[in-house]
Enzyme design. Structure first.
Site, PDB file in Angstrom:
ATOM      1  N   ASP A  40     -16.796  76.085 -33.453  1.00 56.04           N
ATOM      2  CA  ASP A  40     -15.820  76.467 -32.430  1.00 56.04           C
ATOM      3  C   ASP A  40     -14.397  76.408 -32.981  1.00 56.04           C
ATOM      4  O   ASP A  40     -14.097  75.593 -33.853  1.00 56.04           O
ATOM      5  CB  ASP A  40     -15.955  75.532 -31.225  1.00 56.04           C
ATOM      6  CG  ASP A  40     -15.308  76.096 -29.977  1.00 56.04           C
ATOM      7  OD1 ASP A  40     -14.975  77.301 -29.969  1.00 56.04           O
ATOM      8  OD2 ASP A  40     -15.118  75.338 -29.013  1.00 56.04           O
ATOM      9  N   ASN A  88     -21.614  85.375 -26.038  1.00 58.48           N
ATOM     10  CA  ASN A  88     -20.437  85.866 -26.759  1.00 58.48           C
ATOM     11  C   ASN A  88     -20.265  87.383 -26.683  1.00 58.48           C
ATOM     12  O   ASN A  88     -19.200  87.905 -27.059  1.00 58.48           O
ATOM     13  CB  ASN A  88     -20.477  85.436 -28.225  1.00 58.48           C
ATOM     14  CG  ASN A  88     -20.200  83.960 -28.428  1.00 58.48           C
ATOM     15  OD1 ASN A  88     -20.630  83.357 -29.407  1.00 58.48           O
ATOM     16  ND2 ASN A  88     -19.474  83.345 -27.489  1.00 58.48           N
TER      17      ASN A  88
END
Length: 262
Positions: A40, A88
């Site tokens: 991340d 995503n």
């Protein structure tokens, strides 16, 4: 006297530079067999430097090579990296298009290192939904490293744990329906054998970079007794010292697996 307020990037750089753990001390203690990392902070790391998000994704992908080499050198048995989730796809079309092309170039660049380090690589996730060019690159890297006997490197692309669990349930249910299995045959070992991580040990240490403290639909079954470690360091800046710090923290945990020590 006025003090200049530090930028977020300067604060993060201080965190990274202060991450100093003696490597030999870490290696002298029991290591996690399976380390999983949620990669991340690529986009935010780039934006903090005034650069586009895709610059961060490229830096993050290159860091996969660095961390994989470090982990392999420590004799970590398995490492699973969460690179692109089923959620995503909701990102901007231009960013998603870049993310679909990036692994193709990366696998070509990374292949010699994988062979040199004897790392076996597999991609986890719904590969059928990925662009054909990326599917071809995945098949190539998996076939190339299939006989390697060193660390197992799993890269989760278009992966979601809920999808994985639903797929596992359907496979087992179909076998029960076809009388290949009975209900009494269903146990944790059977479930393990029908997941994408078949053959891997359970996750011992789950790391998430860049400050967020959630699991984000990653390896929900496999992390049942994992130790969780969250760091403010964004993935592109997560280097060897940061991994050693995470493992050092893991080594200080009291792992009871639901029991009580006598």
């Amino acid at each position: 006297m006025l003090f200049k307020k530090k930028s977020e990037l300067e604060v993060l750089e201080e965190i990274v530079s202060s991450t100093v753990v003696d490597k030999e001390t870490v290696l002298g203690k029991p290591l996690p067999r399976h380390v999983a990392i949620i990669l991340d902070g690529n986009g935010r790391w780039a934006q903090q430097q005034g650069k586009p998000r895709v610059f961060g994704h490229q830096a993050g992908m290159f860091n996969v090579e660095h961390i994989a080499e470090v982990a392999s050198g420590m004799n970590i048995e398995a490492m699973t990296l969460y690179a692109f989730s089923t959620e995503n796809w909701k990102r901007a079309a231009e960013e998603v298009a870049f993310l679909m092309k990036l692994p193709i170039r990366f696998f070509d660049r990374f292949a010699p290192t994988l062979m040199r380090l004897n790392i076996k690589t597999k991609v986890l996730g719904n590969k059928e939904e990925l662009p054909e060019g990326l599917q071809t690159a995945i098949r190539r890297i998996e076939q190339m490293t299939a006989n390697n006997t060193g660390m197992k490197l799993m890269i989760a692309l278009n992966y979601g744990a809920q999808d994985e669990i639903m797929g596992m349930v359907k496979k087992i249910a179909n076998k029960v329906k076809e009388a290949e299995l009975s209900l009494d045959d269903i146990d944790s070992k059977l479930i393990d054998d029908h997941l994408l991580t078949k053959g891997l040990p359970p996750v011992d240490l789950l790391i998430r970079t860049s400050g967020e403290q959630r699991i984000s639909n990653f390896l929900l079954w496999q992390i049942a007794y994992a130790e969780l470690y969250f760091t403010e360091i964004p993935w592109p800046a997560f280097k060897e010292g940061a991994l050693l710090e995470a493992i050092s923290q893991f080594q200080q945990r009291d792992r009871r697996f639901g029991g009580v020590k006598k």
